[in-house]
Design a protein around this motif. Structure first.
Motif, PDB file in Angstrom:
ATOM      1  N   LEU A 170       0.663  -1.151  -0.014  1.00 40.25           N
ATOM      2  CA  LEU A 170      -0.040   0.002   0.034  1.00 40.25           C
ATOM      3  C   LEU A 170       1.010   1.234   0.123  1.00 40.25           C
ATOM      4  N   LEU A 171       1.910   1.269   0.803  1.00 38.94           N
ATOM      5  CA  LEU A 171       2.892   2.442   0.903  1.00 38.94           C
ATOM      6  C   LEU A 171       3.422   2.442  -0.753  1.00 38.94           C
ATOM      7  N   ALA A 172       4.010   1.597  -1.483  1.00 42.10           N
ATOM      8  CA  ALA A 172       4.313   1.822  -2.515  1.00 42.10           C
ATOM      9  C   ALA A 172       3.440   2.401  -3.532  1.00 42.10           C
ATOM     10  N   VAL A 173       2.231   1.789  -3.509  1.00 46.32           N
ATOM     11  CA  VAL A 173       1.145   2.151  -4.419  1.00 46.32           C
ATOM     12  C   VAL A 173       0.698   3.770  -4.081  1.00 46.32           C
ATOM     13  N   CYS A 174       0.563   4.055  -2.877  1.00 48.75           N
ATOM     14  CA  CYS A 174       0.329   5.707  -2.359  1.00 48.75           C
ATOM     15  C   CYS A 174       1.619   6.533  -3.083  1.00 48.75           C
ATOM     16  N   LEU A 175       2.623   5.893  -2.892  1.00 51.43           N
ATOM     17  CA  LEU A 175       4.141   6.838  -3.346  1.00 51.43           C
ATOM     18  C   LEU A 175       3.758   7.061  -4.764  1.00 51.43           C
ATOM     19  N   TYR A 176       3.417   5.936  -5.815  1.00 54.14           N
ATOM     20  CA  TYR A 176       3.274   5.887  -7.071  1.00 54.14           C
ATOM     21  C   TYR A 176       2.179   6.822  -7.612  1.00 54.14           C
ATOM     22  N   LEU A 177       1.094   6.705  -6.689  1.00 51.62           N
ATOM     23  CA  LEU A 177      -0.232   7.736  -6.964  1.00 51.62           C
ATOM     24  C   LEU A 177       0.434   9.079  -6.768  1.00 51.62           C
ATOM     25  N   GLY A 178       0.998   9.208  -5.645  1.00 54.55           N
ATOM     26  CA  GLY A 178       1.652  10.737  -5.551  1.00 54.55           C
ATOM     27  C   GLY A 178       2.387  11.188  -6.707  1.00 54.55           C
ATOM     28  N   VAL A 179       3.429  10.511  -7.091  1.00 53.49           N
ATOM     29  CA  VAL A 179       4.082  10.714  -8.254  1.00 53.49           C
ATOM     30  C   VAL A 179       3.389  11.209  -9.590  1.00 53.49           C
ATOM     31  N   VAL A 180       2.197  10.271  -9.918  1.00 52.90           N
ATOM     32  CA  VAL A 180       1.473  10.863 -10.884  1.00 52.90           C
ATOM     33  C   VAL A 180       0.887  11.923 -10.699  1.00 52.90           C
ATOM     34  N   ILE A 181       0.172  12.074  -9.626  1.00 54.82           N
ATOM     35  CA  ILE A 181      -0.542  13.329  -9.482  1.00 54.82           C
ATOM     36  C   ILE A 181       0.296  14.565  -9.258  1.00 54.82           C
ATOM     37  N   ALA A 182       1.526  14.438  -8.840  1.00 52.24           N
ATOM     38  CA  ALA A 182       2.508  15.757  -8.875  1.00 52.24           C
ATOM     39  C   ALA A 182       3.236  15.933 -10.170  1.00 52.24           C
TER      40      ALA A 182
END
Length: 518
Positions: A477-489
């Protein structure tokens, strides 16, 4: 290692109770958190609506449409003012079916002939598309969280974001083919639920072909949506073919899963003709219905071609004149499209080919303004631009995502990845058979919903199943949240050149990451 001999006593065999596998597949479909699922869906959809509608009327070209809006916005206005029929004096014909212009006309009737008017329907379509992706992914993965992830990814996708904020056609095609796909997924679950009931009642083996399923309204709905897609652009025909094969594959798999004696023959005898009705005849009828105002008009382009441009008799004289006139009109449209080839000397500075679409390597510039009249960036040289770009953090992982999806399809036999890949392929593969034709990145808009579903399902596997250990799921879940953050950024970084916000010339060049973006 000691060898066994005939004199050695036989080993003691410990018996245990062996439980047989379930006779029938699990008949429970989808997540059970219905209330929570709809709350999450509506929240994500509300975020999508805000992003699509804010500053929707900006930019314009001195109050007029930009890029190819210059074709479709005036045609939609003709629908408002001309009795529901559009024409195109510049070309002498209308080069796409009427439905998208009819939908755009609703916005223009509500808000007038301005940016809000000719973009309102696109923004609604882009918002509803997010809702559909959330619900379809949720059903595919049986997870509300994965559905929400898919919705957030689509919100932060520059390709669908820009397409939802401009008065062009492709966002409507994407909406209708995604809706058709969703109907087929629900139909698959509904058929298996019916099979489960028949199995419980002991009627599976009454015939070697399996039971009849009666009326399948969701498959009928898929046919309606495919007809609407064809009424928007003829590329909807690709989805008719691909989804037809997918539907029959679902039917065969359902009969095999419930141990029908002859599943292939059963699907052909019980399901093929109803499928042809729902996914071929219904789309044709819906497509013709989109031309209703044209049939009712007296002045529509080529409305009365029979008797003036083509004869009234002949081998096809038994066909009604209106349909023959539409066929003649459509043949002219087809001839126009066939002439848009590179070999005929038709080139465009922002043209792209389909092998560039999966990673968005050749975007498209819709609007650009600079010079002394452009201000607001805090400097002396300001730029305003709208560029159709798929968010790189999302699209540049296409190779591993598609590779994983193929692995899951071929090796793991995961029907979910297979089904979504069919939709993705329908939006991409047919274009490889006409490479000489002029093509543009906005053709890839129909790919985006299916690609986002694949990414979300892959991220769901990164998170792990519910029975996985707590530490495993927390790390995933942490890895997925980080990836989502990168996409949104990444989306936030691109936001100025997706919406024509004034930026400095220096920042404009920083936004162009690849030489092919220039």
């Amino acid at each position: 290692m000691t060898q066994l001999t005939d004199e050695r006593p036989a080993p003691t065999v410990t018996t245990s109770t062996v439980r047989p596998a379930p006779r029938w597949p699990d008949a429970s479909f989808g997540p059970t958190d219905t209330k929570r699922g709809w709350i999450v869906t509506l929240v994500v959809t509300a975020i999508a609506a805000i992003s699509r509608f804010v500053m929707l009327n900006y930019p314009t070209d001195a109050g007029t449409p930009v890029f190819d809006e210059k074709h479709y916005a005036p045609q939609a206005w003709q629908v408002v003012t001309g009795g529901g029929v559009e024409d195109n004096p510049g070309y002498g014909l209308v080069v796409h079916p009427p439905l998208a212009k009819q939908l755009m006309a609703i916005g223009e009737a509500m808000f007038g002939y301005d940016g809000w008017g000719w973009r309102f329907a696109s923004a609604v379509a882009g918002t509803v598309l997010v809702l559909l992706v959330v619900r379809i992914t949720r059903r595919l993965t049986r997870s509300t969280m994965i559905g929400a992830i898919a919705g957030l990814l689509l919100i932060a996708d520059g390709l669908t974001f820009v397409s939802s904020r401009i008065g062009m056609l492709d966002i409507f095609t994407a909406l209708f083919v995604t809706a058709a796909f969703g109907c087929l997924i629900v139909d698959r679950d509904d058929v298996r639920l019916r099979m489960a009931r028949v199995a419980v009642e002991g009627r599976i083996a009454l015939t070697p072909f399996g039971p009849r399923h009666g009326v399948r309204w969701w498959r009928f709905g898929a046919g309606v949506c495919l007809g609407l897609a064809c009424g928007t652009k003829w590329s909807g025909l690709y989805f008719v073919a691909f989804f037809g094969v997918l539907c029959i594959a679902f039917d065969i798999a359902a009969r095999r899963a419930y141990r029908v004696e002859r599943p292939w023959v059963g699907a052909l005898r019980r399901d093929l003709l109803p499928a042809l009705w729902a996914l071929l005849v219904v789309p044709v009828l819906v497509y013709l219905a989109t031309y209703g105002p044209w049939f009712a008009s007296e002045t529509g382009v080529e409305r009365h071609a029979v008797g003036s441009k083509i004869g009234t008799g002949g081998a096809f004289g038994f066909i009604p004149d209106a349909l023959r006139s539409l066929w003649y009109y459509s043949s002219g449209v087809l001839e126009f499209h066939e002439g848009l080839t590179n070999s005929a000397g038709n080139h465009h500075p922002w043209e792209s080919k389909p092998w560039t679409w999966p990673m968005g390597l050749r975007p498209m510039l819709y609007y650009y303004a600079d010079g002394p009249d452009v201000s607001g960036c805090g400097g002396s040289e300001c730029v305003k631009a709208v560029m159709l770009i798929g968010t790189p953090a999302l699209w540049w992982v296409a190779v591993p995502v598609l590779g994983w999806a193929l692995w899951c399809t071929v090796v793991r036999r995961d029907w979910r990845f297979a089904a979504v890949l069919v939709g993705y392929a329908a939006a991409l593969v047919p274009w490889f058979f006409s490479l000489d034709r002029q093509m543009y990145y906005f053709y890839a808009v129909a790919m985006a919903p299916f690609y986002v579903m694949l990414v979300a399902m892959a991220l769901g596997q990164v998170i792990g199943k519910a029975r996985a250990g707590k530490e495993r799921r927390s790390t995933g879940l942490l890895a997925v949240c980080l990836y989502l953050g990168v996409v949104i950024a990444n989306f936030a970084w691109l936001y100025p050149i997706l919406t024509a916000l004034p930026i400095s010339n220096h920042l404009w060049h920083q936004q162009l990451w690849l030489p092919s973006w220039r």
